[in-house]
Motif scaffolding. Structure first.
Motif, PDB file in Angstrom:
ATOM      1  N   TYR A 164       0.851  -1.186   0.000  1.00 23.83           N
ATOM      2  CA  TYR A 164       0.000   0.000   0.000  1.00 23.83           C
ATOM      3  C   TYR A 164       0.888   1.238   0.000  1.00 23.83           C
ATOM      4  N   LEU A 165       0.724   2.052  -1.017  1.00 25.04           N
ATOM      5  CA  LEU A 165       1.465   3.299  -1.135  1.00 25.04           C
ATOM      6  C   LEU A 165       0.716   4.371  -0.362  1.00 25.04           C
ATOM      7  N   VAL A 166       1.397   4.988   0.582  1.00 26.20           N
ATOM      8  CA  VAL A 166       0.813   6.047   1.398  1.00 26.20           C
ATOM      9  C   VAL A 166       1.446   7.363   0.978  1.00 26.20           C
ATOM     10  N   MET A 167       0.606   8.272   0.513  1.00 26.95           N
ATOM     11  CA  MET A 167       1.061   9.601   0.118  1.00 26.95           C
ATOM     12  C   MET A 167       0.686  10.569   1.239  1.00 26.95           C
ATOM     13  N   ALA A 168       1.669  11.311   1.731  1.00 22.87           N
ATOM     14  CA  ALA A 168       1.443  12.274   2.813  1.00 22.87           C
ATOM     15  C   ALA A 168       1.743  13.678   2.296  1.00 22.87           C
ATOM     16  N   ARG A 169       0.738  14.517   2.314  1.00 24.50           N
ATOM     17  CA  ARG A 169       0.883  15.920   1.899  1.00 24.50           C
ATOM     18  C   ARG A 169       0.669  16.811   3.113  1.00 24.50           C
ATOM     19  N   ARG A 170       1.633  17.679   3.354  1.00 22.99           N
ATOM     20  CA  ARG A 170       1.524  18.593   4.491  1.00 22.99           C
ATOM     21  C   ARG A 170       0.358  19.556   4.304  1.00 22.99           C
ATOM     22  N   ASN A 216      -4.732  -6.407   3.956  1.00 20.26           N
ATOM     23  CA  ASN A 216      -5.807  -5.820   3.161  1.00 20.26           C
ATOM     24  C   ASN A 216      -5.875  -4.310   3.425  1.00 20.26           C
ATOM     25  N   LEU A 217      -6.771  -3.645   2.710  1.00 19.76           N
ATOM     26  CA  LEU A 217      -6.888  -2.190   2.853  1.00 19.76           C
ATOM     27  C   LEU A 217      -7.294  -1.785   4.262  1.00 19.76           C
ATOM     28  N   ASP A 218      -8.168  -2.533   4.889  1.00 20.24           N
ATOM     29  CA  ASP A 218      -8.573  -2.203   6.264  1.00 20.24           C
ATOM     30  C   ASP A 218      -7.384  -2.247   7.218  1.00 20.24           C
ATOM     31  N   ALA A 243      -4.190  -1.929   6.381  1.00 18.76           N
ATOM     32  CA  ALA A 243      -3.294  -0.819   6.015  1.00 18.76           C
ATOM     33  C   ALA A 243      -3.824   0.492   6.565  1.00 18.76           C
ATOM     34  N   THR A 244      -5.127   0.700   6.471  1.00 20.77           N
ATOM     35  CA  THR A 244      -5.739   1.936   6.981  1.00 20.77           C
ATOM     36  C   THR A 244      -5.546   2.047   8.488  1.00 20.77           C
ATOM     37  N   ALA A 245      -5.715   0.955   9.202  1.00 18.97           N
ATOM     38  CA  ALA A 245      -5.508   0.975  10.655  1.00 18.97           C
ATOM     39  C   ALA A 245      -4.074   1.358  10.997  1.00 18.97           C
ATOM     40  N   ILE A 246      -3.123   0.817  10.253  1.00 23.54           N
ATOM     41  CA  ILE A 246      -1.715   1.162  10.479  1.00 23.54           C
ATOM     42  C   ILE A 246      -1.500   2.651  10.221  1.00 23.54           C
ATOM     43  N   VAL A 247      -1.933   3.120   9.062  1.00 24.75           N
ATOM     44  CA  VAL A 247      -1.694   4.505   8.646  1.00 24.75           C
ATOM     45  C   VAL A 247      -2.382   5.494   9.580  1.00 24.75           C
ATOM     46  N   HIS A 248      -3.553   5.153  10.063  1.00 26.29           N
ATOM     47  CA  HIS A 248      -4.269   6.071  10.952  1.00 26.29           C
ATOM     48  C   HIS A 248      -3.618   6.185  12.323  1.00 26.29           C
ATOM     49  N   SER A 249      -2.620   5.356  12.624  1.00 26.91           N
ATOM     50  CA  SER A 249      -1.867   5.513  13.870  1.00 26.91           C
ATOM     51  C   SER A 249      -0.605   6.349  13.671  1.00 26.91           C
ATOM     52  N   ASP A 250      -0.345   6.784  12.450  1.00 24.90           N
ATOM     53  CA  ASP A 250       0.795   7.651  12.145  1.00 24.90           C
ATOM     54  C   ASP A 250       0.562   9.016  12.787  1.00 24.90           C
ATOM     55  N   PRO A 251       1.548   9.563  13.501  1.00 16.65           N
ATOM     56  CA  PRO A 251       1.390  10.898  14.085  1.00 16.65           C
ATOM     57  C   PRO A 251       1.021  11.983  13.068  1.00 16.65           C
ATOM     58  N   SER A 266      -1.091  16.432   8.220  1.00 13.72           N
ATOM     59  CA  SER A 266      -0.895  16.015   6.831  1.00 13.72           C
ATOM     60  C   SER A 266      -2.136  15.278   6.348  1.00 13.72           C
ATOM     61  N   GLU A 267      -2.387  15.363   5.049  1.00 13.35           N
ATOM     62  CA  GLU A 267      -3.442  14.572   4.431  1.00 13.35           C
ATOM     63  C   GLU A 267      -2.796  13.287   3.918  1.00 13.35           C
ATOM     64  N   LEU A 268      -3.294  12.153   4.365  1.00 12.94           N
ATOM     65  CA  LEU A 268      -2.745  10.863   3.971  1.00 12.94           C
ATOM     66  C   LEU A 268      -3.725  10.140   3.066  1.00 12.94           C
ATOM     67  N   THR A 269      -3.223   9.661   1.944  1.00 16.11           N
ATOM     68  CA  THR A 269      -4.035   8.830   1.061  1.00 16.11           C
ATOM     69  C   THR A 269      -3.348   7.483   0.915  1.00 16.11           C
ATOM     70  N   ILE A 270      -4.159   6.437   0.823  1.00 17.70           N
ATOM     71  CA  ILE A 270      -3.648   5.067   0.771  1.00 17.70           C
ATOM     72  C   ILE A 270      -4.115   4.429  -0.533  1.00 17.70           C
ATOM     73  N   HIS A 271      -3.166   3.848  -1.256  1.00 15.12           N
ATOM     74  CA  HIS A 271      -3.481   3.196  -2.523  1.00 15.12           C
ATOM     75  C   HIS A 271      -2.886   1.792  -2.524  1.00 15.12           C
ATOM     76  N   GLU A 272      -3.718   0.774  -2.810  1.00 10.49           N
ATOM     77  CA  GLU A 272      -3.144  -0.556  -2.999  1.00 10.49           C
ATOM     78  C   GLU A 272      -2.289  -0.473  -4.250  1.00 10.49           C
ATOM     79  N   TRP A 273      -1.079  -0.961  -4.159  1.00 12.23           N
ATOM     80  CA  TRP A 273      -0.092  -0.757  -5.214  1.00 12.23           C
ATOM     81  C   TRP A 273       0.318  -2.082  -5.795  1.00 12.23           C
ATOM     82  N   THR A 274      -0.009  -2.289  -7.063  1.00  7.43           N
ATOM     83  CA  THR A 274       0.400  -3.486  -7.777  1.00  7.43           C
ATOM     84  C   THR A 274       1.627  -3.142  -8.609  1.00  7.43           C
TER      85      THR A 274
END
Length: 89
Positions: free
Chosen positions: A6-12, A57-59, A61-69, A76-84
């Motif tokens: 899962y590619l996580v893009m973080a934009r300040r 799975n995406l759920d 990954a989302t749980a992991i990412v939502h614990s990011d400070p 920051s705005e975080l978006t999560i994309h399953e990456w093939t």
């Protein structure tokens, strides 16, 4: 158990506070130690960064990412994309 990338893009956001950088780095080091992070890095223009999370799975990954400070402090705005991956070195 199958693991996906899962590619996580973080934009300040305009409210970005640099005090979050070290807690975010600690979060990433912890993921790496758990085998849940493949790679991470910042954008050269200073607008944010990206990282690759390994999860079932995406759920998960989302749980992991939502614990990011970056997320919990709302800087920051975080978006999560399953990456093939189709081509890799």
């Amino acid at each position: 158990m199958s693991v996906a990338k899962y590619l996580v893009m973080a934009r300040r956001t305009p409210g970005f506070d640099a005090s979050v950088i070290e807690p975010h780095r600690e979060f990433l080091r912890d993921l790496l130690a758990k085998g849940q992070l493949q790679e991470s890095g910042g954008f050269s223009d200073g607008t944010g960064g990206a990282y690759v999370v390994l999860a079932e799975n995406l759920d998960a990954a989302t749980a992991i990412v939502h614990s990011d400070p970056l997320h919990t402090m709302g800087v920051s705005e975080l978006t999560i994309h399953e990456w093939t991956i189709t081509v890799s070195a």
